[in-house]
Design a protein around this motif. Sequence first.
Motif, PDB file in Angstrom:
ATOM      1  N   ILE A  12      -3.130  -1.978   9.398  1.00  0.00           N
ATOM      2  CA  ILE A  12      -4.296  -2.367  10.196  1.00  0.00           C
ATOM      3  C   ILE A  12      -4.980  -1.133  10.777  1.00  0.00           C
ATOM      4  O   ILE A  12      -6.213  -1.040  10.801  1.00  0.00           O
ATOM      5  CB  ILE A  12      -3.875  -3.345  11.318  1.00  0.00           C
ATOM      6  N   GLU A  13      -4.194  -0.165  11.208  1.00  0.00           N
ATOM      7  CA  GLU A  13      -4.776   1.061  11.769  1.00  0.00           C
ATOM      8  C   GLU A  13      -5.558   1.836  10.706  1.00  0.00           C
ATOM      9  O   GLU A  13      -6.638   2.374  10.987  1.00  0.00           O
ATOM     10  CB  GLU A  13      -3.678   1.946  12.356  1.00  0.00           C
ATOM     11  N   ILE A  14      -5.044   1.892   9.481  1.00  0.00           N
ATOM     12  CA  ILE A  14      -5.741   2.588   8.393  1.00  0.00           C
ATOM     13  C   ILE A  14      -7.094   1.932   8.129  1.00  0.00           C
ATOM     14  O   ILE A  14      -8.127   2.604   8.016  1.00  0.00           O
ATOM     15  CB  ILE A  14      -4.882   2.579   7.108  1.00  0.00           C
ATOM     16  N   VAL A  15      -7.084   0.600   8.030  1.00  0.00           N
ATOM     17  CA  VAL A  15      -8.334  -0.122   7.779  1.00  0.00           C
ATOM     18  C   VAL A  15      -9.296   0.051   8.948  1.00  0.00           C
ATOM     19  O   VAL A  15     -10.508   0.201   8.757  1.00  0.00           O
ATOM     20  CB  VAL A  15      -8.055  -1.620   7.524  1.00  0.00           C
ATOM     21  N   MET A  16      -8.758   0.074  10.167  1.00  0.00           N
ATOM     22  CA  MET A  16      -9.596   0.255  11.352  1.00  0.00           C
ATOM     23  C   MET A  16     -10.291   1.615  11.342  1.00  0.00           C
ATOM     24  O   MET A  16     -11.469   1.728  11.698  1.00  0.00           O
ATOM     25  CB  MET A  16      -8.748   0.123  12.618  1.00  0.00           C
ATOM     26  N   LYS A  17      -9.579   2.651  10.948  1.00  0.00           N
ATOM     27  CA  LYS A  17     -10.180   3.991  10.895  1.00  0.00           C
ATOM     28  C   LYS A  17     -11.325   4.017   9.888  1.00  0.00           C
ATOM     29  O   LYS A  17     -12.382   4.604  10.144  1.00  0.00           O
ATOM     30  CB  LYS A  17      -9.113   5.028  10.525  1.00  0.00           C
ATOM     31  N   TRP A  18     -11.105   3.382   8.730  1.00  0.00           N
ATOM     32  CA  TRP A  18     -12.172   3.314   7.727  1.00  0.00           C
ATOM     33  C   TRP A  18     -13.366   2.529   8.260  1.00  0.00           C
ATOM     34  O   TRP A  18     -14.518   2.954   8.108  1.00  0.00           O
ATOM     35  CB  TRP A  18     -11.630   2.650   6.453  1.00  0.00           C
ATOM     36  N   TRP A  19     -13.100   1.390   8.905  1.00  0.00           N
ATOM     37  CA  TRP A  19     -14.179   0.533   9.396  1.00  0.00           C
ATOM     38  C   TRP A  19     -14.998   1.243  10.474  1.00  0.00           C
ATOM     39  O   TRP A  19     -16.225   1.161  10.489  1.00  0.00           O
ATOM     40  CB  TRP A  19     -13.602  -0.771   9.932  1.00  0.00           C
ATOM     41  N   THR A  29       2.901  -3.188   9.073  1.00  0.00           N
ATOM     42  CA  THR A  29       1.682  -3.994   9.192  1.00  0.00           C
ATOM     43  C   THR A  29       0.719  -3.351  10.179  1.00  0.00           C
ATOM     44  O   THR A  29      -0.493  -3.308   9.951  1.00  0.00           O
ATOM     45  CB  THR A  29       2.026  -5.427   9.644  1.00  0.00           C
ATOM     46  N   ALA A  30       1.271  -2.831  11.274  1.00  0.00           N
ATOM     47  CA  ALA A  30       0.444  -2.133  12.260  1.00  0.00           C
ATOM     48  C   ALA A  30      -0.209  -0.897  11.649  1.00  0.00           C
ATOM     49  O   ALA A  30      -1.390  -0.624  11.891  1.00  0.00           O
ATOM     50  CB  ALA A  30       1.298  -1.738  13.465  1.00  0.00           C
ATOM     51  N   PHE A  77       0.840  -1.193   0.000  1.00  0.00           N
ATOM     52  CA  PHE A  77       0.000   0.000   0.000  1.00  0.00           C
ATOM     53  C   PHE A  77       0.876   1.244   0.000  1.00  0.00           C
ATOM     54  O   PHE A  77       2.027   1.214   0.449  1.00  0.00           O
ATOM     55  CB  PHE A  77      -0.942   0.004   1.216  1.00  0.00           C
ATOM     56  N   HIS A  78       0.326   2.335  -0.516  1.00  0.00           N
ATOM     57  CA  HIS A  78       1.077   3.583  -0.595  1.00  0.00           C
ATOM     58  C   HIS A  78       1.054   4.318   0.742  1.00  0.00           C
ATOM     59  O   HIS A  78       0.058   4.286   1.466  1.00  0.00           O
ATOM     60  CB  HIS A  78       0.499   4.496  -1.680  1.00  0.00           C
ATOM     61  N   ASP A  79       2.148   4.971   1.024  1.00  0.00           N
ATOM     62  CA  ASP A  79       2.208   5.843   2.195  1.00  0.00           C
ATOM     63  C   ASP A  79       1.281   7.035   1.972  1.00  0.00           C
ATOM     64  O   ASP A  79       1.299   7.654   0.910  1.00  0.00           O
ATOM     65  CB  ASP A  79       3.648   6.319   2.408  1.00  0.00           C
ATOM     66  N   PHE A  80       0.459   7.356   2.960  1.00  0.00           N
ATOM     67  CA  PHE A  80      -0.513   8.432   2.794  1.00  0.00           C
ATOM     68  C   PHE A  80       0.154   9.805   2.704  1.00  0.00           C
ATOM     69  O   PHE A  80      -0.399  10.731   2.113  1.00  0.00           O
ATOM     70  CB  PHE A  80      -1.508   8.413   3.955  1.00  0.00           C
ATOM     71  N   VAL A 125       6.095   6.341  -2.008  1.00  0.00           N
ATOM     72  CA  VAL A 125       6.632   5.291  -1.131  1.00  0.00           C
ATOM     73  C   VAL A 125       5.628   4.146  -1.030  1.00  0.00           C
ATOM     74  O   VAL A 125       4.452   4.365  -0.731  1.00  0.00           O
ATOM     75  CB  VAL A 125       6.932   5.846   0.280  1.00  0.00           C
ATOM     76  N   THR A 126       6.094   2.938  -1.303  1.00  0.00           N
ATOM     77  CA  THR A 126       5.257   1.744  -1.174  1.00  0.00           C
ATOM     78  C   THR A 126       5.624   1.015   0.110  1.00  0.00           C
ATOM     79  O   THR A 126       6.795   0.729   0.358  1.00  0.00           O
ATOM     80  CB  THR A 126       5.451   0.796  -2.375  1.00  0.00           C
TER      81      THR A 126
END
Length: 247
Positions: free
Chosen positions: A230-237, A226-227, A146-149, A154-155
């Motif tokens: 997971i945090e990015i997906v958690m914020k979306w969820w 990896t953390a 995934f790309h750095d926000f 940066v991948t």
Amino acid sequence: MIDEINLKPYYDLTGGNIVGKSANNEKAANAACGFMLNSFLSNICDVVHILLVNNISADFLREIIKEVILALQEIGYQVICVTSDNNSLNGKAMSLFSSPNKLRILYPHPAHPKRPLFFIFDPVHIFKCIRNNWINKKNVGQNMYFHDFDDHSVTRTACFKTIKSIRSLEEGQLLKYAYGISVKAVCSISIERQNVMFVIQIFNDHVFEGLRKAGEQTNEMHCSETADFIEIVMKWWKAMNVKIYSK
């Protein structure tokens, strides 16, 4: 909400009637399309229509969606949104509500063309797809990139194998970095991958905080990245799963 379940195609004799025929052709049904109603302002949640089908087409599905919406409007409901999983057939059926046909989130309402009819993909389905696509990776570390926000050039790497390794190392211990992750969450069979509870065991606050700490004390690769994933997906969820609009 539109969803479907696969069926074993066969005919049966019940009460003197032959059942099992699909609604769209002469073959035995191999799927059941369910149409459900979920109210925004009350606790009403119910199945409004079930249709047996066999290799349904987008045109046929579009007509059924329209009929269901109009029927609900006639009995007093105000349909404002259609939700489905991201199956291409559902998207194509909804695209037929516009001219030219195009997949988008807003369409003219079948009952009142000046009113909007929204279309969204089911967030729960997307949530499960993220985990399932990650766990299905065939590379060495089951890596999701995934790309750095902050810097899109940066991948970064989210490594599912890291989660498995830390869970294995901590098995039987009282204090764990990978708290709450069961075997089924990391090594699930096909039917278990449809259970969102196993997805939540991966994408939760305990896991990404634990991974950051584990990265400081172990040699496991990509713990921090990896953390972050997971945090990015958690914020979306959390944003998609909120039940009170004022939160």
